[in-house]
Design a protein around this motif. Structure first.
Motif, PDB file in Angstrom:
ATOM      1  N   ASP A 156      90.252   9.840  43.808  1.00  0.00           N
ATOM      2  CA  ASP A 156      91.321   8.955  43.043  1.00  0.00           C
ATOM      3  C   ASP A 156      92.272   9.654  42.556  1.00  0.00           C
ATOM      4  OD1 ASP A 156      89.498   6.873  43.306  1.00  0.00           O
ATOM      5  OD2 ASP A 156      88.452   7.140  41.642  1.00  0.00           O
ATOM      6  N   GLU A 160      96.087   7.809  41.518  1.00  0.00           N
ATOM      7  CA  GLU A 160      96.297   7.737  40.073  1.00  0.00           C
ATOM      8  C   GLU A 160      97.412   8.540  39.675  1.00  0.00           C
ATOM      9  OE1 GLU A 160      94.903   6.258  37.727  1.00  0.00           O
ATOM     10  OE2 GLU A 160      92.818   5.545  38.882  1.00  0.00           O
ATOM     11  N   ASN A 163     100.206   6.022  40.876  1.00  0.00           N
ATOM     12  CA  ASN A 163     100.248   5.192  40.006  1.00  0.00           C
ATOM     13  C   ASN A 163     101.060   5.359  38.820  1.00  0.00           C
ATOM     14  OD1 ASN A 163      99.279   3.330  41.934  1.00  0.00           O
ATOM     15  ND2 ASN A 163      97.241   3.375  41.016  1.00  0.00           N
TER      16      ASN A 163
END
Length: 338
Positions: A156, A160, A163
């Motif tokens: 992730d 992440e 984002n």
């Protein structure tokens, strides 16, 4: 008679000592390195020196130290040139080391090639972004006959980070600087672009062939981007100071791929602790050397977790407006002093 008895005892002592000396350096006589008083030979190879890879090596050695193993290390650095890795790993095989620790994707690929006819030498890797895509192992749960390890990219982490950029720096053009000849870097750039689909972000890429080109490539992006995102590319990270200088001079936020780069002046990352993944790889080495496990009995592992790391000083240097959310969400790192 007394002299004869002394002679007999001396002969018996010699025989006993000779018998002890035939059990090889592994202490238990089985050739697998499982004796409590053994000294093991471990060759370590790395593509280039920089803080993340250095910390992975420190973690690896600390795990063996904590397990009480006596180890003689042969530490080798390819100085950023992949061509140097072949001779390094060939020498490890010729020296019949007990284990090779390959620190980075190029080092792991080279060690795998060097041991293709020496499968009795286990290879453990870390600081590898995608061991499957790089061709090091078939799958995370299908390690090679003599190779396994811990990758350095949490599934992730890139998503992440992208984002985070999209949330706090919307509509930005993001500069990506990397070495296209490094498999782990190409994998990460592809992941960044995939994570960026559907966001407000656009991306500009620049590639470098050696560390001396990093500053020039960074400068070439200044008028085209709003933010730098440097993944864990070994070549660029080894010259990160030059990117930090450009980012600070031009007030461009510098998002990076791991906490050690935050400590060198990067602004933020969703990253991992390289000491931790090195330590876990060292625990695998203990399982192999001391407990007799085979590499193909130990699955390749991901890092356990990721965390948002932020450098407040870097944020100020790069002209970043502070957001109160970060006070609650981030772990803070100060810029390291030489």
């Amino acid at each position: 008679m007394r002299s004869i008895k002394i002679l007999v005892l001396a002969l018996i002592s010699i025989i006993v000592l000779s018998a002890c000396g035939t059990s090889n350096n592994n202490g238990d006589g089985d050739g697998n390195g499982n004796g409590d008083g053994d000294t093991y030979k471990i060759g370590t190879s790395v593509i280039v020196e920089h803080p993340s890879l250095d910390n992975a090596l420190k973690g690896f050695k600390k795990a063996l130290e904590d397990a009480g193993l006596n180890v003689e290390y042969d530490d080798k650095n390819a100085q950023g040139d992949q061509n140097n890795l072949g001779p390094i790993n060939d020498a490890f095989v010729a020296d019949d080391v007990d284990l090779i620790f390959a620190n980075s994707t190029p080092a792991a690929l080279s060690a795998l090639e060097a041991t293709k006819d020496a499968k009795d030498i286990p290879v453990l890797f870390t600081s590898v972004t995608d061991a499957v895509d790089a061709g090091i192992v078939e799958a995370m749960d299908k390690p090679g006959e003599n190779i396994t390890g811990v990758v350095d990219l949490h599934p992730d982490a890139i998503k992440e980070t992208v984002n985070f950029i999209d949330k706090y720096f919307p509509n930005s053009t993001v500069g990506l600087l990397y070495n296209s000849g490094e498999a782990n870097s190409v994998t990460q750039i592809e992941a960044v672009l995939a994570a960026g689909e559907g966001t407000s972000l656009t991306f500009k890429e620049r590639t470098v062939g050696n560390s001396s080109e990093v500053q020039q490539a960074a400068n070439s992006l200044v008028n085209e981007i709003d933010l730098f995102y440097i993944v864990t590319d070994n070549m660029v990270v080894s010259a990160l100071d030059s990117v930090v200088g450009v980012a600070n001079d031009q007030d461009i936020p510098l998002v990076v791929g791991e906490p050690d780069s935050v400590a060198k002046g990067g602004f933020a990352t969703f990253g991992i602790d390289y000491f931790t993944i090195g330590y876990r790889t060292g625990e695998m080495a203990v399982e192999i050397l001391k407990d007799g496990k085979k590499p193909n009995e130990i699955n390749v592992e991901y890092p356990p977790e990721i965390q948002l790391f932020i450098n407040k000083e870097a944020a100020e240097e790069q002209g970043i407006e502070w957001n109160a959310d970060w006070d609650e969400d981030a772990q803070f790192i100060e810029t390291a002093t030489e």
